[in-house]
Write an enzyme that holds these catalytic residues in place. Structure first.
Site, PDB file in Angstrom:
ATOM      1  N   GLN A  69       3.557 -10.657   3.038  1.00  0.00           N
ATOM      2  CA  GLN A  69       3.657 -11.267   4.361  1.00  0.00           C
ATOM      3  C   GLN A  69       4.944 -12.102   4.455  1.00  0.00           C
ATOM      4  O   GLN A  69       5.987 -11.660   4.004  1.00  0.00           O
ATOM      5  CB  GLN A  69       2.388 -12.095   4.626  1.00  0.00           C
ATOM      6  CG  GLN A  69       1.137 -11.242   4.780  1.00  0.00           C
ATOM      7  CD  GLN A  69       1.086 -10.480   6.095  1.00  0.00           C
ATOM      8  OE1 GLN A  69       1.662 -10.884   7.099  1.00  0.00           O
ATOM      9  NE2 GLN A  69       0.378  -9.339   6.092  1.00  0.00           N
ATOM     10  N   LEU A 134       6.104 -13.448  -5.197  1.00  0.00           N
ATOM     11  CA  LEU A 134       6.797 -12.219  -5.566  1.00  0.00           C
ATOM     12  C   LEU A 134       6.481 -11.115  -4.575  1.00  0.00           C
ATOM     13  O   LEU A 134       5.413 -11.069  -3.972  1.00  0.00           O
ATOM     14  CB  LEU A 134       6.482 -11.807  -7.004  1.00  0.00           C
ATOM     15  CG  LEU A 134       5.089 -11.371  -7.391  1.00  0.00           C
ATOM     16  CD1 LEU A 134       4.959  -9.865  -7.329  1.00  0.00           C
ATOM     17  CD2 LEU A 134       4.801 -11.826  -8.808  1.00  0.00           C
ATOM     18  N   SER A 148      10.536 -15.493  -6.328  1.00  0.00           N
ATOM     19  CA  SER A 148      11.173 -16.784  -6.012  1.00  0.00           C
ATOM     20  C   SER A 148      10.354 -17.895  -6.650  1.00  0.00           C
ATOM     21  O   SER A 148       9.122 -17.860  -6.638  1.00  0.00           O
ATOM     22  CB  SER A 148      11.272 -16.993  -4.500  1.00  0.00           C
ATOM     23  OG  SER A 148       9.991 -16.939  -3.897  1.00  0.00           O
ATOM     24  N   CYS A 164       2.793 -16.432   2.531  1.00  0.00           N
ATOM     25  CA  CYS A 164       2.220 -15.170   2.013  1.00  0.00           C
ATOM     26  C   CYS A 164       0.967 -14.769   2.781  1.00  0.00           C
ATOM     27  O   CYS A 164       0.121 -14.015   2.278  1.00  0.00           O
ATOM     28  CB  CYS A 164       1.953 -15.257   0.513  1.00  0.00           C
ATOM     29  SG  CYS A 164       3.420 -15.767  -0.410  1.00  0.00           S
TER      30      CYS A 164
END
Length: 203
Positions: A69, A134, A148, A164
């Site tokens: 997302q 990720l 990240s 996310c």
């Protein structure tokens, strides 16, 4: 496996460069890890729903081709892109995700921080808070995009999204957990753990 340190670079040209690298690589092309930081940007994955962006805060939104997302990238966050030939490494996608998460967990354990993965929610968490995200794209058995890790950044832009896709998900960063590393130092150490995970026997 080569490590490229690209410094602070704009998101969109870096994404295009990953696509080009993957498109033109051959079975002989060396795998690469790209360590970068980005100026403030929200990225929305392929199936990303725009309702997870809760309000406009003047940060650009880029719709991209990874899974997942919406997430936020900004200064003080380490981003590592994994340009890997999964066939050559003999990794399935799920194994790659597990290896990435394990490298983050091991990196944090080196600094006495206990972190964990969560079933069905890729990334790494410390308690209830997410510290690393990720997202990957696999094309012709090769990966791009990556992970990240929040190191020393302004976390407030996360409040304008459902990170996310999870409403109210708390986020944290290494400096708030007492880890005295700059983003550059964290990136180097994390790359070391990634290489260990990717080069060790598995399967």
């Amino acid at each position: 496996m080569e490590i490229r340190r690209l410094g602070r670079v704009e998101y969109e040209p870096t994404w295009r460069a990953m696509q080009e690298f993957t498109l033109h690589r051959t079975p002989e092309t060396a795998d690469e890890l790209w360590i970068v930081e980005h100026p403030p940007v929200y990225t929305l994955g392929q199936a990303g729903k725009s309702e997870h962006i809760l309000r406009e805060v003047g940060i650009p939104v880029v719709r991209i081709d990874r899974g997942g997302q919406v997430t936020y990238h900004g200064p003080g966050q380490v981003v590592i892109y994994l340009m890997l030939d999964l066939q050559r490494l003999k990794f399935k996608v799920r194994e790659l995700v597990t290896a990435i998460e394990q490298s983050l967990i091991d990196f944090l354990a080196d600094h006495d921080v206990a972190a964990e993965r969560r079933a069905g929610a890729p990334g790494v968490y410390v308690g209830a808070a997410k510290i690393a995200a990720l997202g990957l794209k696999i094309k012709n058995s090769c990966s791009y995009h990556g992970l990240s890790l929040n190191v020393d950044m302004d976390l407030s832009p996360f409040a304008a999204i459902n990170p996310c896709g999870y409403a109210g998900l708390a986020v944290t960063q290494t400096t708030d957990l007492g880890i005295p590393l700059t983003p550059d130092q964290a990136g180097e150490l994390l790359c070391r753990h990634l290489k260990q995970q990717l080069e060790k026997p598995h399967g």
